[in-house]
Design a protein around this motif. Structure first.
Motif, PDB file in Angstrom:
ATOM      1  N   ASN A 146      -0.534  24.599  35.738  1.00  0.00           N
ATOM      2  CA  ASN A 146      -1.154  23.359  35.267  1.00  0.00           C
ATOM      3  C   ASN A 146      -1.649  23.495  33.841  1.00  0.00           C
ATOM      4  O   ASN A 146      -1.451  22.597  33.005  1.00  0.00           O
ATOM      5  CB  ASN A 146      -2.294  22.968  36.208  1.00  0.00           C
ATOM      6  CG  ASN A 146      -3.003  21.715  35.755  1.00  0.00           C
ATOM      7  OD1 ASN A 146      -4.115  21.787  35.242  1.00  0.00           O
ATOM      8  ND2 ASN A 146      -2.357  20.591  35.937  1.00  0.00           N
ATOM      9  N   ARG A 147      -2.290  24.622  33.525  1.00  0.00           N
ATOM     10  CA  ARG A 147      -2.778  24.845  32.153  1.00  0.00           C
ATOM     11  C   ARG A 147      -1.624  24.901  31.165  1.00  0.00           C
ATOM     12  O   ARG A 147      -1.681  24.346  30.070  1.00  0.00           O
ATOM     13  CB  ARG A 147      -3.582  26.140  32.087  1.00  0.00           C
ATOM     14  CG  ARG A 147      -4.931  26.062  32.746  1.00  0.00           C
ATOM     15  CD  ARG A 147      -5.637  27.399  32.731  1.00  0.00           C
ATOM     16  NE  ARG A 147      -6.947  27.314  33.368  1.00  0.00           N
ATOM     17  CZ  ARG A 147      -7.637  28.355  33.773  1.00  0.00           C
ATOM     18  NH1 ARG A 147      -7.157  29.586  33.606  1.00  0.00           N
ATOM     19  NH2 ARG A 147      -8.823  28.205  34.340  1.00  0.00           N
ATOM     20  N   GLU A 148      -0.539  25.594  31.560  1.00  0.00           N
ATOM     21  CA  GLU A 148       0.636  25.696  30.687  1.00  0.00           C
ATOM     22  C   GLU A 148       1.240  24.323  30.424  1.00  0.00           C
ATOM     23  O   GLU A 148       1.595  23.989  29.288  1.00  0.00           O
ATOM     24  CB  GLU A 148       1.654  26.619  31.341  1.00  0.00           C
ATOM     25  CG  GLU A 148       2.901  26.848  30.527  1.00  0.00           C
ATOM     26  CD  GLU A 148       3.890  27.732  31.264  1.00  0.00           C
ATOM     27  OE1 GLU A 148       5.054  27.300  31.387  1.00  0.00           O
ATOM     28  OE2 GLU A 148       3.513  28.829  31.703  1.00  0.00           O
ATOM     29  N   ALA A 149       1.358  23.508  31.462  1.00  0.00           N
ATOM     30  CA  ALA A 149       1.919  22.161  31.306  1.00  0.00           C
ATOM     31  C   ALA A 149       1.052  21.322  30.375  1.00  0.00           C
ATOM     32  O   ALA A 149       1.572  20.565  29.541  1.00  0.00           O
ATOM     33  CB  ALA A 149       2.062  21.487  32.665  1.00  0.00           C
ATOM     34  N   VAL A 158       1.212  19.795  22.597  1.00  0.00           N
ATOM     35  CA  VAL A 158       2.065  20.095  21.439  1.00  0.00           C
ATOM     36  C   VAL A 158       3.212  19.088  21.373  1.00  0.00           C
ATOM     37  O   VAL A 158       3.555  18.583  20.299  1.00  0.00           O
ATOM     38  CB  VAL A 158       2.592  21.554  21.494  1.00  0.00           C
ATOM     39  CG1 VAL A 158       3.578  21.820  20.361  1.00  0.00           C
ATOM     40  CG2 VAL A 158       1.435  22.542  21.440  1.00  0.00           C
ATOM     41  N   TRP A 159       3.796  18.753  22.532  1.00  0.00           N
ATOM     42  CA  TRP A 159       4.882  17.769  22.576  1.00  0.00           C
ATOM     43  C   TRP A 159       4.409  16.420  22.039  1.00  0.00           C
ATOM     44  O   TRP A 159       5.110  15.775  21.257  1.00  0.00           O
ATOM     45  CB  TRP A 159       5.394  17.612  24.019  1.00  0.00           C
ATOM     46  CG  TRP A 159       6.448  16.563  24.135  1.00  0.00           C
ATOM     47  CD1 TRP A 159       7.782  16.731  23.966  1.00  0.00           C
ATOM     48  CD2 TRP A 159       6.254  15.175  24.418  1.00  0.00           C
ATOM     49  NE1 TRP A 159       8.436  15.519  24.125  1.00  0.00           N
ATOM     50  CE2 TRP A 159       7.507  14.553  24.408  1.00  0.00           C
ATOM     51  CE3 TRP A 159       5.125  14.392  24.671  1.00  0.00           C
ATOM     52  CZ2 TRP A 159       7.682  13.192  24.638  1.00  0.00           C
ATOM     53  CZ3 TRP A 159       5.292  13.036  24.907  1.00  0.00           C
ATOM     54  CH2 TRP A 159       6.554  12.453  24.897  1.00  0.00           C
ATOM     55  N   PHE A 160       3.217  15.978  22.450  1.00  0.00           N
ATOM     56  CA  PHE A 160       2.706  14.674  22.010  1.00  0.00           C
ATOM     57  C   PHE A 160       2.498  14.656  20.498  1.00  0.00           C
ATOM     58  O   PHE A 160       2.874  13.703  19.824  1.00  0.00           O
ATOM     59  CB  PHE A 160       1.405  14.336  22.747  1.00  0.00           C
ATOM     60  CG  PHE A 160       0.913  12.961  22.434  1.00  0.00           C
ATOM     61  CD1 PHE A 160       1.562  11.842  22.938  1.00  0.00           C
ATOM     62  CD2 PHE A 160      -0.196  12.779  21.628  1.00  0.00           C
ATOM     63  CE1 PHE A 160       1.113  10.561  22.643  1.00  0.00           C
ATOM     64  CE2 PHE A 160      -0.648  11.503  21.312  1.00  0.00           C
ATOM     65  CZ  PHE A 160       0.007  10.384  21.828  1.00  0.00           C
ATOM     66  N   VAL A 220       9.955  21.216  20.441  1.00  0.00           N
ATOM     67  CA  VAL A 220       9.029  21.898  21.341  1.00  0.00           C
ATOM     68  C   VAL A 220       9.828  22.461  22.512  1.00  0.00           C
ATOM     69  O   VAL A 220      10.739  21.801  23.019  1.00  0.00           O
ATOM     70  CB  VAL A 220       7.946  20.920  21.858  1.00  0.00           C
ATOM     71  CG1 VAL A 220       6.977  21.632  22.804  1.00  0.00           C
ATOM     72  CG2 VAL A 220       7.194  20.297  20.695  1.00  0.00           C
ATOM     73  N   PHE A 221       9.468  23.669  22.945  1.00  0.00           N
ATOM     74  CA  PHE A 221      10.201  24.347  24.014  1.00  0.00           C
ATOM     75  C   PHE A 221       9.234  24.832  25.090  1.00  0.00           C
ATOM     76  O   PHE A 221       8.121  25.263  24.797  1.00  0.00           O
ATOM     77  CB  PHE A 221      10.973  25.547  23.448  1.00  0.00           C
ATOM     78  CG  PHE A 221      11.959  25.142  22.393  1.00  0.00           C
ATOM     79  CD1 PHE A 221      13.256  24.802  22.733  1.00  0.00           C
ATOM     80  CD2 PHE A 221      11.573  25.082  21.063  1.00  0.00           C
ATOM     81  CE1 PHE A 221      14.169  24.415  21.768  1.00  0.00           C
ATOM     82  CE2 PHE A 221      12.479  24.693  20.082  1.00  0.00           C
ATOM     83  CZ  PHE A 221      13.774  24.357  20.428  1.00  0.00           C
ATOM     84  N   SER A 222       9.709  24.801  26.326  1.00  0.00           N
ATOM     85  CA  SER A 222       8.911  25.239  27.473  1.00  0.00           C
ATOM     86  C   SER A 222       9.081  26.740  27.687  1.00  0.00           C
ATOM     87  O   SER A 222       9.900  27.395  27.035  1.00  0.00           O
ATOM     88  CB  SER A 222       9.355  24.489  28.723  1.00  0.00           C
ATOM     89  OG  SER A 222      10.618  24.970  29.157  1.00  0.00           O
TER      90      SER A 222
END
Length: 194
Positions: free
Chosen positions: A55-58, A64-66, A76-78
């Motif tokens: 959850n924290r990672e998401a 950053v994506w926003f 941006v990469f996961s």
């Protein structure tokens, strides 16, 4: 039946000579496992993260994506993306960002596989089973390969380690408001006490 471990498994591949293509094929054949390769050539098999870390990672990736969606400055990469670092290692940061110019300099094939590029910005989030020294080594691998700004978030110690080229690591206590500086202009991440 395979047993899921809660700590990474590290295999020494010194005498194996695993090529970049062989490592890529190994990852494709074992897509249910998160694999990385250190600059020293060690293969790391990482366990899945739990709900709190996931959850924290998401949340971090979403922020950053926003920012990037508004500025259109890069990609941006996961944590599922593995980057083949120029100075060795195949690493997957929890959050990564690459400028448009650098991303577009790669060929379509390089973009499709493990991009041979170091992100400009990364976030590593320490989960409860992660070794801090191993994450610090990983952050140094990023710096050695061209990282411009990196944050190692350590909820266990309630702090963030900030990595910049040619500077000592800065340690900030939580809660903190982190600036993207010149790398991610206008980006601010407010971190609470975990």
């Amino acid at each position: 039946m395979a047993t899921i471990t809660s700590t990474p498994v590290i295999l020494n591949l010194d005498n194996v000579g695993l090529s970049d293509e062989q490592f890529y094929q190994l990852c494709q054949a074992n897509h249910n496992w998160q694999l990385e390769r250190t600059a020293k050539g060690e293969l790391i098999i990482m366990p899945p993260v739990g709900g709190v870390s996931g959850n924290r990672e998401a949340d971090l990736n979403g922020q950053v994506w926003f920012w990037n969606r508004q500025t259109q400055r890069g990609r941006v990469f996961s944590s599922s993306t593995i980057f083949r670092l120029p100075n060795g290692g195949d690493r997957s940061p929890d959050v990564a960002w690459v400028t448009n110019e650098r991303w577009e300099s790669l060929t379509p094939e390089e973009q499709a596989k493990f991009p041979p590029i170091c992100p400009d910005f990364v976030i590593e989030l320490r989960s409860r089973t992660d070794s801090l020294p191993e994450l610090q080594t990983k952050m140094q691998e990023y710096l050695n390969s061209g990282l411009r700004l990196g944050w190692l978030i350590n909820p266990q110690a309630q702090q963030v380690q900030i990595y910049r080229p040619n500077q000592t690591v800065e340690i900030v206590q939580l809660p903190a408001s982190l600036s993207g500086e010149a790398v991610l202009p206008g980006f601010v991440l407010d971190l609470p006490v975990f």
